[in-house]
Design a protein around this motif. Structure first.
Motif, PDB file in Angstrom:
ATOM      1  N   GLN A 596     -75.031   1.330  23.787  1.00  0.00           N
ATOM      2  CA  GLN A 596     -75.255   0.000  24.318  1.00  0.00           C
ATOM      3  C   GLN A 596     -74.340  -1.013  23.621  1.00  0.00           C
ATOM      4  N   LYS A 597     -74.016  -2.039  24.381  1.00  0.00           N
ATOM      5  CA  LYS A 597     -73.235  -3.144  23.825  1.00  0.00           C
ATOM      6  C   LYS A 597     -74.239  -4.113  23.198  1.00  0.00           C
ATOM      7  N   VAL A 598     -74.179  -4.235  21.876  1.00  0.00           N
ATOM      8  CA  VAL A 598     -75.207  -4.934  21.122  1.00  0.00           C
ATOM      9  C   VAL A 598     -74.577  -6.114  20.390  1.00  0.00           C
ATOM     10  N   LEU A 599     -75.277  -7.249  20.424  1.00  0.00           N
ATOM     11  CA  LEU A 599     -74.860  -8.433  19.673  1.00  0.00           C
ATOM     12  C   LEU A 599     -75.959  -8.735  18.666  1.00  0.00           C
ATOM     13  N   LEU A 600     -75.566  -8.786  17.382  1.00  0.00           N
ATOM     14  CA  LEU A 600     -76.479  -9.126  16.298  1.00  0.00           C
ATOM     15  C   LEU A 600     -76.194 -10.553  15.860  1.00  0.00           C
ATOM     16  N   VAL A 601     -77.162 -11.448  16.011  1.00  0.00           N
ATOM     17  CA  VAL A 601     -76.966 -12.870  15.721  1.00  0.00           C
ATOM     18  C   VAL A 601     -77.782 -13.233  14.500  1.00  0.00           C
ATOM     19  N   ASP A 602     -77.131 -13.803  13.496  1.00  0.00           N
ATOM     20  CA  ASP A 602     -77.803 -14.261  12.280  1.00  0.00           C
ATOM     21  C   ASP A 602     -78.207 -15.716  12.487  1.00  0.00           C
ATOM     22  N   PRO A 608     -78.337 -17.120   5.024  1.00  0.00           N
ATOM     23  CA  PRO A 608     -77.830 -16.000   5.837  1.00  0.00           C
ATOM     24  C   PRO A 608     -77.510 -14.780   4.971  1.00  0.00           C
ATOM     25  N   GLN A 609     -77.699 -13.569   5.534  1.00  0.00           N
ATOM     26  CA  GLN A 609     -77.455 -12.327   4.794  1.00  0.00           C
ATOM     27  C   GLN A 609     -76.632 -11.313   5.581  1.00  0.00           C
ATOM     28  N   ILE A 610     -76.554 -11.474   6.876  1.00  0.00           N
ATOM     29  CA  ILE A 610     -75.898 -10.455   7.693  1.00  0.00           C
ATOM     30  C   ILE A 610     -74.435 -10.258   7.252  1.00  0.00           C
ATOM     31  N   HIS A 611     -73.722 -11.344   7.003  1.00  0.00           N
ATOM     32  CA  HIS A 611     -72.305 -11.207   6.656  1.00  0.00           C
ATOM     33  C   HIS A 611     -72.120 -10.490   5.331  1.00  0.00           C
ATOM     34  N   ASN A 612     -73.020 -10.717   4.366  1.00  0.00           N
ATOM     35  CA  ASN A 612     -72.919 -10.009   3.099  1.00  0.00           C
ATOM     36  C   ASN A 612     -73.210  -8.521   3.278  1.00  0.00           C
ATOM     37  N   LYS A 620     -66.925 -19.319   9.761  1.00  0.00           N
ATOM     38  CA  LYS A 620     -67.356 -19.890  11.025  1.00  0.00           C
ATOM     39  C   LYS A 620     -68.427 -18.998  11.619  1.00  0.00           C
ATOM     40  N   GLY A 621     -69.341 -19.668  12.335  1.00  0.00           N
ATOM     41  CA  GLY A 621     -70.419 -18.864  12.919  1.00  0.00           C
ATOM     42  C   GLY A 621     -71.276 -19.699  13.839  1.00  0.00           C
ATOM     43  N   LEU A 622     -72.601 -19.342  13.891  1.00  0.00           N
ATOM     44  CA  LEU A 622     -73.523 -19.975  14.824  1.00  0.00           C
ATOM     45  C   LEU A 622     -73.651 -21.469  14.555  1.00  0.00           C
ATOM     46  N   ASP A 678     -75.788  -5.830  26.443  1.00  0.00           N
ATOM     47  CA  ASP A 678     -76.963  -5.056  26.849  1.00  0.00           C
ATOM     48  C   ASP A 678     -78.199  -5.427  26.032  1.00  0.00           C
ATOM     49  N   LEU A 679     -78.025  -5.736  24.764  1.00  0.00           N
ATOM     50  CA  LEU A 679     -79.136  -6.076  23.884  1.00  0.00           C
ATOM     51  C   LEU A 679     -78.662  -7.090  22.858  1.00  0.00           C
ATOM     52  N   VAL A 680     -79.433  -8.187  22.726  1.00  0.00           N
ATOM     53  CA  VAL A 680     -79.135  -9.230  21.747  1.00  0.00           C
ATOM     54  C   VAL A 680     -80.271  -9.250  20.744  1.00  0.00           C
ATOM     55  N   ILE A 681     -79.916  -9.127  19.447  1.00  0.00           N
ATOM     56  CA  ILE A 681     -80.919  -9.105  18.375  1.00  0.00           C
ATOM     57  C   ILE A 681     -80.674 -10.315  17.490  1.00  0.00           C
ATOM     58  N   TYR A 682     -81.737 -11.110  17.282  1.00  0.00           N
ATOM     59  CA  TYR A 682     -81.651 -12.323  16.468  1.00  0.00           C
ATOM     60  C   TYR A 682     -82.390 -12.075  15.155  1.00  0.00           C
ATOM     61  N   ASP A 683     -81.656 -12.207  14.062  1.00  0.00           N
ATOM     62  CA  ASP A 683     -82.261 -12.134  12.733  1.00  0.00           C
ATOM     63  C   ASP A 683     -82.634 -13.555  12.322  1.00  0.00           C
ATOM     64  N   THR A 684     -83.958 -13.814  12.135  1.00  0.00           N
ATOM     65  CA  THR A 684     -84.434 -15.180  11.917  1.00  0.00           C
ATOM     66  C   THR A 684     -84.942 -15.360  10.497  1.00  0.00           C
ATOM     67  N   PRO A 685     -85.114 -16.613  10.062  1.00  0.00           N
ATOM     68  CA  PRO A 685     -85.768 -16.849   8.769  1.00  0.00           C
ATOM     69  C   PRO A 685     -87.231 -16.435   8.843  1.00  0.00           C
TER      70      PRO A 685
END
Length: 768
Positions: A596-602, A608-612, A620-622, A678-685
């Protein structure tokens, strides 16, 4: 980390999506039914705190053992008393039989004893103090408390027998065999004395009671007799029932006679009216006067002479004129005769009837007969009227007596009944008084000592001590220690207030559990293993990693099989450090590994921790997309973990950037992401104390809340879920994450979970 419930369905209703509920598994229904007792929760608590419980139990058992070693030897003896006769001969020979059986064999009820009450009487302080005083003559240090502590009084029962015996067993236990023997002997003597004294006391009290009651009962009997005699004299009563019937019959006869008299009176009144009409309405007095004139010869002679004179006057008037001396002589003669007639009529019928033409008219024989009948009818009417008045007076008199008679009769019957009852009571009291006087004269002891007071002794005659209670003390101490340890463990877990395992999460939170993530070393650093594999191809050294990866495969399968498909979801937690970022990363990697084509959004713009974790730049980001007019595609980065995994980092933190998550710009970006991926996953506080992630809850298809076993606070989770379900009643699911190896499931537990997961997925057939 266990994955037993990873196949449970996401029952969300997200942005208009309706999902099919899976059928209820019978095993799951049984588990839910058992949760009402919390036995499984208690078992898990005992398992987790086994060392604490064992330590407390050991300490208490050691203390109990120490006490058991210091337990001194004790001696126990007993005696038995028969309190009721058991044979016919015994009942016949009992003194009570002479007064209560009328010479026959007395019933057992005559000797019946309320054993429960009797035993309590034997144990009253008054009885026990007498025993203590007698024992203190030889053992001065003996006290009331020593007697109460060692004395046992009970009704003897035989094993396997439905009926208890008529025997009272008395036992005493103490450390001095001589004291025990003395107490038993004194107690036996005192109880036998009590049985005789009790009978005498009861009979004496009964005699005094009856003697107090007799004068009042005798006076009452005398009063009733006097009142009955007075009623009989005043009303002439002998037999009220018979006399009442006679009085009623007499009233009936009088009523019948009254009716007959009234009919006769009416007949005579009708006859009188007819006769009076035939006599030209003459009254009886007038009719009698007319008859008298008609039958008076003088009056009739004068009447004849007057008629002759009138005839002569008529003759002479034709010959002579009115001044003729002859006519004047005849007129003078006529006037004289008329005066004589009036005078005679007045003499016969009275002055009041003089001048009445009907009275002075001639009465023939018919009119004379009618006059006789009229007079007779009037006389009969007067007689009947007088008789009717007398009959009516008699009827009123007897009816008054009849109306009063029921009250008199009832009073007579009540007094008769009261006299009978009072007489019976008086007779019973007198008979019972004689019975009690006979019983009070008896001196034989009612109870029988059938077993002498003895202490068990050996062949040498030495007292045998009771079996040691040490083993029972140790067992009781161990049991008490287990109970105290369990209570302490429960208090400790209540104080910590965290979820220890996946079962705790399921029992406490009424939301679907869709994933269980076991502990894995290096999970935060290593992403270097395939996305799909079979656990049979992995050696034991990598079993933990394989189980970890398989858990994410199951979690992704639950999401993948949803109908309609889930295109976006947010991964959140109640507190920081629960493993939501790790869950989001590995879930994204698993989905990308599946093609699947997946987008992970921090979206954690604060920390934020995803980039580390992915070693990506975060210049640059959201935050830049939301605050500046930047191109989205320029900021999305491809991850090295998979060709179809894309990442949008949080970007640099700017003031007020958290509020930008609720902007229209963010909504349009989320819609764009769903269209392109196909799937968007949001990592939230984390949700507790922050409002950042609340802006996203209504914009995603599903919410995954990560709960860390043995770490996440229950109260915090309850508050977060309550607040979350108020905004979004459905579409919230749970993932349990194990952060420590000590409590993480592995091996057979994981195999058991994996064996359960696949059949459930096959049953659902689409949306889990």
């Amino acid at each position: 980390m266990e994955t037993e419930q990873t196949s449970q369905v996401l029952t969300s209703n997200v942005r208009g999506r309706a999902f099919v509920q899976p059928p209820i598994d019978p095993d799951e229904a049984e588990n839910q039914a058992n949760r009402g007792l919390n036995l499984r929760s208690l078992g898990r608590t005992v398992q987790r705190q086994a060392l604490l419980i064992a330590g407390v139990a050991t300490l208490v058992a050691v203390g109990a053992s120490y006490l058991a070693m210091r337990e001194p030897p004790t001696y126990e003896g007993d005696f038995r008393i028969l309190v009721e006769p058991i044979t016919t001969e015994g009942r016949l020979s009992d003194p009570v039989s002479l007064t209560r059986s009328d010479g026959g064999v007395p019933n057992r009820d005559v000797f019946a004893v309320d054993y429960t009450t009797q035993i309590q009487v034997l144990l009253t302080p008054r009885r026990l103090n007498q025993i203590v005083q007698d024992v203190q003559a030889q053992y001065p240090n003996f006290s009331y408390e020593n007697l109460v502590q060692g004395l046992t009084v009970q009704r003897l029962s035989v094993e396997n027998s439905p009926d208890p015996t008529r025997i009272i067993q008395v036992a005493f236990e103490g450390g001095d065999p001589g004291l025990v023997q003395k107490v038993l002997r004194v107690t036996a003597d005192r109880y036998l004395e009590y049985s005789l004294e009790d009978r005498k006391t009861r009979t004496g009290e009964g005699i005094r009671f009856i003697e107090d009651q007799l004068p009042a009962v005798e006076q009452r009997v005398s009063q009733i007799q006097d009142e009955l005699q007075q009623i009989q004299q005043q009303n002439g009563l002998i037999d009220p029932d018979l006399q009442g019937g006679q009085l009623s019959s007499r009233v009936d006869d009088i009523v019948t006679l009254e009716l007959q008299t009234d009919r006769d009176l009416q007949e005579q009144q009708i006859l009188f009216a007819n006769l009076q009409r035939q006599l030209d309405n003459l009254t009886p007095e007038q009719a009698i006067a007319a008859s008298a004139l008609s039958e008076d010869p003088n009056y009739q002679a004068l009447q004849t002479q007057l008629q002759d004179v009138q005839g002569q006057i008529a003759t002479q008037s034709s010959r002579f004129g009115s001044n003729s001396p002859v006519l004047r002589s005849l007129e003078a003669q006529r006037a004289n005769l008329e005066a004589l007639l009036s005078q005679r009529a007045a003499e016969v019928v009275g002055p009041e009837n003089v001048g009445n033409a009907q009275v002075q008219a001639f009465q023939n024989s018919v009119r004379l007969d009618l006059t006789n009948q009229l007079v007779t009818a009037r006389n009969q009417i007067e007689v009947l009227q007088t008789r009717l008045r007398e009959i009516q007076a008699s009827r009123q008199q007897f009816e008054g007596q009849l109306q009063q008679f029921p009250g008199i009769s009832r009073r007579y019957a009540d007094l008769t009944r009261e006299l009978e009852i009072s007489t019976q009571t008086l007779n019973r009291l007198r008979n019972q008084l004689e019975t009690l006087r006979i019983e009070s004269a008896q001196t034989e002891v009612p109870w029988e000592l059938i077993s002498d007071p003895l202490i068990p002794r050996d062949a040498q005659g030495d007292p045998i001590p009771q079996p040691s209670r040490a083993s029972r003390i140790v067992i009781a101490g161990a049991a008490l220690g287990l109970i105290l340890g369990t209570l302490l463990a429960l208090l400790l877990e209540r104080y910590r207030n965290v979820y220890y395992a996946v079962d705790d999460v399921q029992e406490s939170i009424p939301l679907p559990l869709v994933g269980v993530i076991p502990f894995s070393r290096g999970a935060k650093q290593s992403f270097d293993f395939p996305s799909t594999f079979s656990t049979e191809e992995i050696d034991d050294s990598r079993l933990g990693t394989a189980s970890f990866r398989e858990a994410f495969s199951d979690l992704y399968s639950n999401i993948r099989l949803a109908e309609p498909p889930i295109r976006s979801l947010m991964v959140c937690s109640a507190e920081p450090g629960d493993g939501k970022t790790t869950t989001a990363l590995y879930l994204a990697q698993t989905a990308a590994g599946a093609g699947q084509k997946v987008l992970l959004v921090d979206t954690n713009l604060r920390l934020p921790q995803i980039h580390n974790r992915l070693d990506l730049p975060n210049t640059k980001g959201l935050s830049g997309l939301l605050s500046n007019d930047l191109v989205v595609d320029d900021l999305i980065q491809r991850s090295s973990l998979a060709d179809t995994l894309y990442v949008l980092t949080a970007g640099p933190s700017i003031p007020g950037s958290a509020r930008l998550l609720g902007s229209d710009r963010m909504k349009s970006l989320m819609d764009k992401f769903e269209m392109e991926y196909d799937l968007v996953i949001y990592d939230t506080p984390h949700l507790f104390g922050l409002t950042d992630a609340s802006f996203l809850t209504t914009q995603v298809d599903e919410i995954l809340m990560v709960i860390a076993a043995n770490k996440t606070n229950r109260t915090v989770v309850d508050r977060v879920i309550n607040k979350l379900t108020m905004v979004r009643p459905t579409g919230v699911s749970l993932v349990t994450n194990y952060l420590k190896e000590s409590n993480s499931p592995s091996g057979s537990s994981l195999n058991r979970y994996q064996n359960v997961v696949q059949p459930r997925q096959n049953q659902i057939g689409g949306r889990l």
